[in-house]
Design a protein around this motif. Structure first.
Motif, PDB file in Angstrom:
ATOM      1  N   LEU A   1      48.521  -8.181  60.915  1.00  0.00           N
ATOM      2  CA  LEU A   1      48.173  -8.305  60.016  1.00  0.00           C
ATOM      3  C   LEU A   1      48.971  -7.661  58.556  1.00  0.00           C
ATOM      4  O   LEU A   1      50.020  -6.916  59.038  1.00  0.00           O
ATOM      5  CB  LEU A   1      46.631  -8.072  59.513  1.00  0.00           C
ATOM      6  N   LEU A   2      48.736  -8.385  57.467  1.00  0.00           N
ATOM      7  CA  LEU A   2      50.032  -8.608  56.614  1.00  0.00           C
ATOM      8  C   LEU A   2      48.912  -8.401  54.958  1.00  0.00           C
ATOM      9  O   LEU A   2      48.127  -9.028  55.165  1.00  0.00           O
ATOM     10  CB  LEU A   2      51.104  -9.720  56.156  1.00  0.00           C
ATOM     11  N   CYS A   3      48.704  -7.230  53.998  1.00  0.00           N
ATOM     12  CA  CYS A   3      48.708  -7.115  53.740  1.00  0.00           C
ATOM     13  C   CYS A   3      48.946  -6.320  52.169  1.00  0.00           C
ATOM     14  O   CYS A   3      50.313  -6.120  52.368  1.00  0.00           O
ATOM     15  CB  CYS A   3      47.176  -6.584  53.752  1.00  0.00           C
ATOM     16  N   PHE A   4      48.725  -6.038  51.091  1.00  0.00           N
ATOM     17  CA  PHE A   4      49.040  -5.317  50.176  1.00  0.00           C
ATOM     18  C   PHE A   4      48.109  -3.703  50.128  1.00  0.00           C
ATOM     19  O   PHE A   4      46.771  -4.311  49.693  1.00  0.00           O
ATOM     20  CB  PHE A   4      49.423  -5.557  48.423  1.00  0.00           C
ATOM     21  N   ALA A   5      48.159  -2.592  49.847  1.00  0.00           N
ATOM     22  CA  ALA A   5      47.626  -1.284  49.174  1.00  0.00           C
ATOM     23  C   ALA A   5      48.314  -0.414  48.958  1.00  0.00           C
ATOM     24  O   ALA A   5      49.284  -0.760  48.330  1.00  0.00           O
ATOM     25  CB  ALA A   5      47.623  -1.245  50.852  1.00  0.00           C
ATOM     26  N   GLN A   6      47.274  -0.073  47.950  1.00  0.00           N
ATOM     27  CA  GLN A   6      47.720   1.001  46.865  1.00  0.00           C
ATOM     28  C   GLN A   6      47.205   2.482  47.335  1.00  0.00           C
ATOM     29  O   GLN A   6      46.514   2.581  48.151  1.00  0.00           O
ATOM     30  CB  GLN A   6      47.242   0.423  45.755  1.00  0.00           C
ATOM     31  N   VAL A   7      48.785   3.014  47.055  1.00  0.00           N
ATOM     32  CA  VAL A   7      48.247   4.830  47.371  1.00  0.00           C
ATOM     33  C   VAL A   7      47.331   5.378  45.976  1.00  0.00           C
ATOM     34  O   VAL A   7      47.067   5.070  45.465  1.00  0.00           O
ATOM     35  CB  VAL A   7      49.430   5.685  47.567  1.00  0.00           C
ATOM     36  N   THR A   8      46.164   5.550  46.725  1.00  0.00           N
ATOM     37  CA  THR A   8      44.474   6.482  46.255  1.00  0.00           C
ATOM     38  C   THR A   8      44.860   8.070  46.353  1.00  0.00           C
ATOM     39  O   THR A   8      43.801   8.557  45.278  1.00  0.00           O
ATOM     40  CB  THR A   8      43.796   5.473  46.809  1.00  0.00           C
TER      41      THR A   8
ATOM     42  N   THR B   1      48.309  10.429  54.182  1.00  0.00           N
ATOM     43  CA  THR B   1      47.882   9.099  52.494  1.00  0.00           C
ATOM     44  C   THR B   1      46.646   8.202  52.670  1.00  0.00           C
ATOM     45  O   THR B   1      47.055   7.804  54.094  1.00  0.00           O
ATOM     46  CB  THR B   1      49.611   9.100  52.462  1.00  0.00           C
ATOM     47  N   GLU B   2      45.968   8.027  51.928  1.00  0.00           N
ATOM     48  CA  GLU B   2      45.287   7.587  51.848  1.00  0.00           C
ATOM     49  C   GLU B   2      45.734   6.204  51.063  1.00  0.00           C
ATOM     50  O   GLU B   2      46.446   6.148  49.895  1.00  0.00           O
ATOM     51  CB  GLU B   2      43.720   7.448  51.691  1.00  0.00           C
ATOM     52  N   LEU B   3      46.035   4.886  51.781  1.00  0.00           N
ATOM     53  CA  LEU B   3      46.205   3.506  51.062  1.00  0.00           C
ATOM     54  C   LEU B   3      44.625   2.576  50.882  1.00  0.00           C
ATOM     55  O   LEU B   3      44.477   2.775  51.655  1.00  0.00           O
ATOM     56  CB  LEU B   3      46.857   2.681  52.198  1.00  0.00           C
ATOM     57  N   GLU B   4      44.950   1.896  49.642  1.00  0.00           N
ATOM     58  CA  GLU B   4      43.328   1.475  49.862  1.00  0.00           C
ATOM     59  C   GLU B   4      44.160  -0.077  49.287  1.00  0.00           C
ATOM     60  O   GLU B   4      44.945  -0.507  48.751  1.00  0.00           O
ATOM     61  CB  GLU B   4      42.740   1.584  48.797  1.00  0.00           C
ATOM     62  N   PHE B   5      43.028  -1.503  50.296  1.00  0.00           N
ATOM     63  CA  PHE B   5      43.487  -2.803  49.738  1.00  0.00           C
ATOM     64  C   PHE B   5      43.555  -2.908  48.453  1.00  0.00           C
ATOM     65  O   PHE B   5      42.696  -3.100  48.045  1.00  0.00           O
ATOM     66  CB  PHE B   5      42.795  -3.905  51.302  1.00  0.00           C
ATOM     67  N   SER B   6      44.549  -3.700  48.359  1.00  0.00           N
ATOM     68  CA  SER B   6      44.428  -3.889  46.929  1.00  0.00           C
ATOM     69  C   SER B   6      44.697  -5.546  47.115  1.00  0.00           C
ATOM     70  O   SER B   6      44.215  -7.049  46.733  1.00  0.00           O
ATOM     71  CB  SER B   6      45.588  -4.144  46.466  1.00  0.00           C
ATOM     72  N   VAL B   7      45.841  -6.531  47.688  1.00  0.00           N
ATOM     73  CA  VAL B   7      45.520  -7.329  48.620  1.00  0.00           C
ATOM     74  C   VAL B   7      45.370  -7.785  49.852  1.00  0.00           C
ATOM     75  O   VAL B   7      46.133  -7.625  50.613  1.00  0.00           O
ATOM     76  CB  VAL B   7      46.329  -8.255  48.116  1.00  0.00           C
ATOM     77  N   ILE B   8      44.377  -8.473  50.513  1.00  0.00           N
ATOM     78  CA  ILE B   8      43.613  -8.887  51.978  1.00  0.00           C
ATOM     79  C   ILE B   8      43.357 -10.409  52.587  1.00  0.00           C
ATOM     80  O   ILE B   8      42.189 -10.106  51.318  1.00  0.00           O
ATOM     81  CB  ILE B   8      43.547  -7.595  52.822  1.00  0.00           C
ATOM     82  N   THR B   9      42.911 -10.955  53.262  1.00  0.00           N
ATOM     83  CA  THR B   9      42.945 -12.000  53.394  1.00  0.00           C
ATOM     84  C   THR B   9      40.983 -11.484  53.653  1.00  0.00           C
ATOM     85  O   THR B   9      40.542 -10.306  54.434  1.00  0.00           O
ATOM     86  CB  THR B   9      42.415 -13.012  54.302  1.00  0.00           C
ATOM     87  N   ASP B  10      40.429 -11.952  53.479  1.00  0.00           N
ATOM     88  CA  ASP B  10      38.597 -11.997  53.908  1.00  0.00           C
ATOM     89  C   ASP B  10      38.370 -11.480  55.311  1.00  0.00           C
ATOM     90  O   ASP B  10      37.679 -10.834  56.247  1.00  0.00           O
ATOM     91  CB  ASP B  10      37.697 -13.078  53.351  1.00  0.00           C
ATOM     92  N   THR B  11      39.356 -12.843  56.106  1.00  0.00           N
ATOM     93  CA  THR B  11      39.511 -13.206  57.858  1.00  0.00           C
ATOM     94  C   THR B  11      40.050 -11.579  58.353  1.00  0.00           C
ATOM     95  O   THR B  11      39.490 -11.352  59.010  1.00  0.00           O
ATOM     96  CB  THR B  11      40.421 -14.506  57.881  1.00  0.00           C
ATOM     97  N   ASP B  12      41.025 -11.062  57.561  1.00  0.00           N
ATOM     98  CA  ASP B  12      42.060  -9.828  58.166  1.00  0.00           C
ATOM     99  C   ASP B  12      40.914  -8.736  57.547  1.00  0.00           C
ATOM    100  O   ASP B  12      40.833  -7.784  58.636  1.00  0.00           O
ATOM    101  CB  ASP B  12      42.807  -9.760  57.175  1.00  0.00           C
ATOM    102  N   VAL B  13      39.649  -8.517  56.633  1.00  0.00           N
ATOM    103  CA  VAL B  13      39.139  -7.541  56.829  1.00  0.00           C
ATOM    104  C   VAL B  13      37.527  -7.877  57.389  1.00  0.00           C
ATOM    105  O   VAL B  13      37.831  -6.625  58.532  1.00  0.00           O
ATOM    106  CB  VAL B  13      38.303  -7.677  55.566  1.00  0.00           C
TER     107      VAL B  13
END
Length: 197
Positions: A135-142, A160-172
């Protein structure tokens, strides 16, 4: 310090992730824009998974005699997923390859030689081969922390921990199902190991 305070639990499992730093002055894409950014291989996998999920949901309402048909269709679906994964692995990927160590519905943790700034946004292409997830998504370093060299990790690096910032519901949903599947497999392996001792 990295904690487990996210709304979804994460599981320890090795996977590949490609990171592309997102420009600081560029707006983060919306979920709709993210869908338009999907390369052909990821779009195919997304479409196939969506179709099979709808189909299997309808088949669950059939009686017990249909269970054999459902299992056969699941097998066929897995074969298609494997072929698509193989094709996807052959494609060139944007970004820098990193080793994923934990994943869940809220984000991922990676290990490597690079220390990233907290707050930095990345475009991620995530591949969890054993669970047929791509999958493709966006994430931010937390968070990020130093990992000292040990017998298990021979080199000093960073977790490094990355939290999803933009991801589709289907991919979650895919990631949550995959994390549950990995957890079940790990529990079975532990039980077998205990019986063997």
């Amino acid at each position: 310090m990295i904690t487990d305070s996210s709304p979804y639990f994460s599981v320890k499992h090795d996977f590949k992730v490609y990171l592309t730093a997102w420009p600081d002055n560029a707006p983060i894409p919306t979920e709709g824009e993210l869908t338009l950014m999907l390369p052909l291989g990821l779009q195919l996998i997304s479409d196939v998974k969506s179709l099979e999920a709808d189909c299997l949901l309808q088949l669950r309402h059939l009686d017990d005699e249909a269970k054999t048909v459902v299992e056969y269709l699941k097998l066929q679906s897995k074969k298609v997923d494997l072929v698509l994964q193989h094709v996807l692995e052959r494609e060139a990927h944007d970004g820098e390859l990193h080793q994923g160590k934990f994943f869940g519905g809220s984000g991922i943790r990676i290990i490597g030689a690079t220390q990233f700034d907290v707050g930095k946004q990345f475009k991620l292409t995530l591949h969890i081969k054993e669970e047929l997830v791509a999958l493709l998504c966006f994430a931010q370093v937390t968070a990020t922390q130093v990992i000292e060299a040990t017998d298990v990790e021979p080199q000093t690096g960073y977790l490094t921990e990355l939290e999803f910032s933009v991801i589709t519901d289907t991919d979650v949903e895919q990631l949550v199902k995959a994390s549950l599947s990995v957890q079940q497999r790990q529990l079975k392996q532990r039980k077998l190991a205990k019986k063997a001792t």
